[in-house]
Design a protein around this motif. Structure first.
Motif, PDB file in Angstrom:
ATOM      1  N   VAL A  51      39.651  18.341  18.328  1.00  0.00           N
ATOM      2  CA  VAL A  51      40.530  18.960  18.190  1.00  0.00           C
ATOM      3  C   VAL A  51      41.350  18.050  17.328  1.00  0.00           C
ATOM      4  O   VAL A  51      41.059  18.155  15.640  1.00  0.00           O
ATOM      5  CB  VAL A  51      41.117  20.177  18.569  1.00  0.00           C
ATOM      6  N   LEU A  52      40.867  16.314  17.863  1.00  0.00           N
ATOM      7  CA  LEU A  52      42.329  15.609  16.723  1.00  0.00           C
ATOM      8  C   LEU A  52      41.004  14.790  15.703  1.00  0.00           C
ATOM      9  O   LEU A  52      41.192  14.784  14.687  1.00  0.00           O
ATOM     10  CB  LEU A  52      42.744  14.556  18.010  1.00  0.00           C
ATOM     11  N   THR A  53      39.810  14.868  16.080  1.00  0.00           N
ATOM     12  CA  THR A  53      39.004  14.336  15.190  1.00  0.00           C
ATOM     13  C   THR A  53      38.559  15.607  14.465  1.00  0.00           C
ATOM     14  O   THR A  53      38.353  14.979  13.405  1.00  0.00           O
ATOM     15  CB  THR A  53      37.180  14.332  16.376  1.00  0.00           C
ATOM     16  N   SER A  54      39.066  16.414  14.460  1.00  0.00           N
ATOM     17  CA  SER A  54      38.153  17.358  13.357  1.00  0.00           C
ATOM     18  C   SER A  54      39.357  17.253  12.657  1.00  0.00           C
ATOM     19  O   SER A  54      38.757  17.223  11.290  1.00  0.00           O
ATOM     20  CB  SER A  54      37.879  18.882  14.107  1.00  0.00           C
ATOM     21  N   ILE A  55      40.168  16.808  12.752  1.00  0.00           N
ATOM     22  CA  ILE A  55      41.322  17.445  11.995  1.00  0.00           C
ATOM     23  C   ILE A  55      41.399  16.105  10.713  1.00  0.00           C
ATOM     24  O   ILE A  55      41.102  15.764  10.032  1.00  0.00           O
ATOM     25  CB  ILE A  55      42.863  17.498  12.807  1.00  0.00           C
ATOM     26  N   LEU A  56      41.311  14.949  11.613  1.00  0.00           N
ATOM     27  CA  LEU A  56      40.794  13.688  11.270  1.00  0.00           C
ATOM     28  C   LEU A  56      39.300  13.909  10.144  1.00  0.00           C
ATOM     29  O   LEU A  56      40.387  13.011   9.133  1.00  0.00           O
ATOM     30  CB  LEU A  56      41.105  12.581  12.347  1.00  0.00           C
ATOM     31  N   CYS A  57      38.721  13.662  10.688  1.00  0.00           N
ATOM     32  CA  CYS A  57      37.503  14.411   9.667  1.00  0.00           C
ATOM     33  C   CYS A  57      38.219  14.763   8.529  1.00  0.00           C
ATOM     34  O   CYS A  57      37.951  14.301   7.253  1.00  0.00           O
ATOM     35  CB  CYS A  57      35.969  14.833  10.409  1.00  0.00           C
TER      36      CYS A  57
END
Length: 840
Positions: free
Chosen positions: A687-693
């Protein structure tokens, strides 16, 4: 995956000490009949390779780029035959760099271009427009009534009198800014394209069409036949320049860029070879890992060709991903076999051990990858659905090449003795906190409260900040021209020239006014169409509007000697009928033959997302308030209308796609871990990676569109592999009674280096896209590289940190929640000579 006690995998050096009937049925079929299996795999590879070479086509399609079930697109397709020129078209501009268009030599060149395009198969000749088209006419009001004729004089012979007549006709026709540049140095040809070529009945080959433009027009005219000077993207030094824009030319330029893209595929193969070799220091196993991954690509392309699918500029990225995923999974098999061989196990037995450890884990990981691709099928855009199908085929192929072929092939070639000794030495250094073992000791600290709290706090701050930035993420294009190509590409330079020299852009947004036959001449219909055009003109992003109303006003005033008071819509039906009759001669595209459909066309200054959203809001509000059973205002046609509809589908799919991906991945995690706590630990880094992407996309100025929509789904589906590899091993050791710190230390010791290798290999396979001539591929390469590396770091850092809060107590991980991927079989009856039996 290694979640099994070492004493269950005894060291066996002699084949006579191993029970060949042990293991499950699939293992026995594959390994006990290795020659037959390898022969079958070779035959399949040869057949599919032949099909890939002989049948595979690169065939983009205008139809596949649009969401065909979207209401706006449905309206366009249902009325397409009455809307010639408002769909797929190409605009060709011929510029005179040493004069203006009133030059006999220039007009002769323009005639050559006109004739060449007119005779090209696939061109809708009846609706083609240029100075040489008889349908481009002028009209004026005289004392004797209306006079008019074609803009190009019928008796034109290039004399000064003819040129002066042409100048007057252009002025009277009112085509300055549309077909003639404002500075009179160039003129435009508008070339509508058919869905299928009339001669063959086949879909138009955009690459062949572009090749005709380059060879028959640009090379002969702009470069005067100088083949050495004619280079892609260059401009000639001659007196005339050819500039081309439109969907067909854009797709052809993307296809031409794919030739250079294949160089990056070779670079990805070389990079993977280098990374694997630096890890193993064994050439034969390195070549085997890369070779099995290339076989997967061959199978995928062969099956795609066999099923009748074609490759387009968007799905051509899939082989890169399949190769990268294949390398990562094959490296897992190679790592396990290398460790067993280093301990003295025979290479054939070591291959079977690795198969037992990793097959279920590998299948689960590949299923998670497949979900990331398959969810794209829910997006109602055929080109994305084709991408999902071709990618899913590739993932299915990896089960045979990476999970079956790789360990069987390694059972033949094994690994070098020096490489095996080096692997064992590294394991010993890691256990003693020497060499890279110090790095793993640093990761162990994230299982403590201080480091875990810090990691979770930093992740929370990053997630909050990224979420705030991601709220600015826009749908659609954020730049003018073709964002799929570089800003300095020939296409975008041509587009910039046309935009700056012509008052009316090629971004057309059309609202269709549908009535019963002859209903478009109804007074109330014309009044409402005029009001709609006025409301659209109030938005700054609209340059001008055009409809039958404009012609009716002009003709009505002309009927009464040009009286400006009568430049209006008259209530007298006879006056309206006469105006429509005259308009059908000079502007037949303003309504269809039975006058049941007429478009209100808005010329937009660009096709940016903000502009399209505003125009759609104005038009849709007007349509809702004024549509009746006898009079319907339907959105939308024109290039901008089609793109606006596509943006609507992408906006709806963006969030729902993520929800479906995460729902599917959650189910896989629950099945694998049997623990909701472990599932949360696995998902939060994703989820963190999706947001930062999404925040990165905002920072890079990338909008969510057809080209970029698949990236996040792919990143989530592939990124969950890290959690599956690392967390399940940790949970297995916790189930055996070890503390969180000891369990994580052993998990990292066994799979940590491989997780790092997977992340680096995946990133290395796509990072070279950043130098691609195709900008959307470069953007995808950067985003995927970020997601692969960040998912890897998230797994190595956040999994132990989150486990401290959710999985610290061994009581939270019991036998009902987590089961060993590989466990002894109590009733098999097939035991090896050490008294240990195994099954998947």
């Amino acid at each position: 995956m290694g979640n099994i006690k070492q004493d269950l995998m005894p060291v066996i050096r002699d084949l006579s000490d191993f029970d060949q009937h042990s293991g499950n049925r699939l293992e026995r079929w594959v390994f006990n009949y290795r020659p037959l299996f390898m022969l079958l795999m070779t035959l399949v590879t040869l057949v599919l390779g032949y099909m890939a070479v002989t049948r595979l086509e690169i065939r983009p399609s205008f139809e596949k780029m649009i969401p065909q079930s979207q209401p706006y697109i449905q309206n366009f397709l249902n009325n397409r035959q009455s809307l010639r020129g408002l769909g797929n078209s190409v605009r060709v501009v011929v510029e005179n760099t040493q004069g203006d268009i009133f030059d006999p030599e220039y007009l002769e060149v323009l005639k050559q271009v006109n004739d060449q395009l007119f005779l090209t198969d696939g061109v809708d000749r009846a609706w083609m427009k240029s100075l040489w088209s008889p349908g481009v006419r002028w009209t004026e009001v005289t004392e004797e009534g209306f006079q008019g004729g074609p803009v190009m004089p019928d008796t034109y012979k290039g004399t000064p009198e003819d040129l002066e007549q042409l100048r007057r006709n252009i002025s009277r026709a009112g085509i300055v800014g549309s077909l003639v540049a404002s500075d009179f140095k160039s003129s435009m040809l508008i070339v509508p394209l058919l869905d299928k070529a009339s001669a063959t009945g086949q879909a138009i080959d955009y690459q062949q069409f572009s090749r005709m433009l380059e060879q028959q027009l640009r090379k002969k005219i702009e470069f005067a036949g100088d083949s050495t000077a004619h280079q892609s993207g260059a401009e000639g030094n001659g007196p005339y320049k050819i500039r081309v824009i439109g969907f067909a030319k854009l797709m052809a330029d993307l296809i031409d860029g794919l030739v250079q893209v294949m160089m990056f595929f070779g670079l990805a193969v070389f990079t993977s070879l280098l990374i694997i070799y630096l890890y193993t220091r064994c050439w034969r196993s390195t070549f085997l890992v890369v070779g099995c991954s290339l076989i997967a690509v061959i199978w995928q392309l062969g099956i795609v060709a066999w099923l009748g699918y074609a490759i387009d500029p968007y799905s051509v990225l899939v082989p890169f991903l399949i190769f990268a995923i294949g390398v990562s999974h094959s490296a897992q098999k190679m790592n396990g076999i290398m460790q067993d061989i280093a301990r003295g196990t025979h290479k054939w037995i070591a291959a079977r051990y690795t198969f037992r450890r990793l097959f279920i884990a590998g299948v689960t990981a590949l299923l998670a990858d497949a979900v990331g691709f398959a969810v794209l099928m829910l997006i109602d855009i055929p080109v994305i659905q084709d991408l999902a199908i071709t990618a899913s085929i590739g993932v299915a192929v990896l089960i045979f090449t990476s999970l079956l072929l790789m360990p069987v092939a390694l059972s033949y070639v094994g690994v070098g003795s020096k490489a095996a000794e080096r692997a064992l030495k590294i394991d010993m250094q890691s256990a003693g906190d020497h060499g890279f073992g110090r790095l793993w000791s640093l990761l162990d600290r994230f299982t403590t409260r201080k480091w875990a709290t810090g990691a979770v706090l930093v992740a929370t701050l990053l997630g909050a900040g990224g979420y705030v930035i991601s709220l600015q993420l826009q749908i659609g294009d954020l730049d003018s021209g073709a964002p799929e190509l570089r800003a300095d590409s020939r296409y975008n330079r041509d587009n910039a020239y046309i935009t700056s020299h012509y008052a009316l852009s090629s971004d057309l947004f059309a609202v269709m006014v549908k009535t019963p036959p002859e209903g478009c001449l109804n007074y109330q219909t014309l009044v409402l169409a005029d009001r709609l055009a006025w409301e659209l003109q109030q938005y700054p992003g609209v340059q001008a509007t055009s409809s039958l109303v404009n012609a009716v006003r002009q003709i009505t005033a002309g009927t009464y000697e040009g009286n400006p008071k009568l430049n209006s819509i008259q209530r007298n039906q006879n006056v309206l009928n006469y105006a429509a009759q005259q308009a059908s001669v000079n502007s037949p595209e303003l309504f269809n033959t039975d006058c049941s459909l007429m478009p209100v066309i808005a010329y937009l200054k660009d096709h940016k997302a903000e502009t399209l959203d505003a125009v759609v809001a104005i038009a849709s509000k007007f349509a809702q308030e004024n549509s009746t059973e006898d009079r319907q205002f339907l959105l939308a046609a024109g290039s901008a209308g089609i793109e606006a509809a596509t943006n609507i589908v992408v906006r709806e799919a963006n969030r729902s796609m993520l929800l479906y991906v995460y729902a599917a991945v959650t189910i896989f995690c629950l099945i694998t871990f049997r623990s909701w706590r472990a599932t949360v630990v696995a998902l939060l880094p994703l989820v963190l990676t999706s947001i930062l992407c999404e925040a990165l996309m905002v920072g890079m100025g990338i909008g969510v569109k057809v080209a970029t929509l698949p990236v996040i789904a792919l990143g989530v589906g592939i990124g969950v592999d890290y959690a599956l590899y690392l967390l399940s091993v940790q949970l297995s050791f916790q189930r055996q009674g070890l503390s969180l710190a000891d369990a994580y230390r052993k998990a990292v010791s066994f799979t940590g280096r491989v997780v790092g290798l997977v992340g680096i290999t995946l990133a290395a396979g796509v990072v070279c896209w950043a130098w691609s001539p195709i900008k959307f591929q470069a953007d995808m390469g950067i985003l995927l590289t970020f997601m692969f590396l960040w998912n890897m770091l998230g797994a190595l850092i956040l999994i132990p940190a989150l486990s401290h809060f959710l999985l610290r107590e061994t009581g939270t991980v019991n036998s009902k929640e987590v089961e060993l991927t590989v466990k002894p079989v109590k009733d098999s009856g097939h035991c090896n000579k050490s008294g240990v039996s195994h099954a998947l």
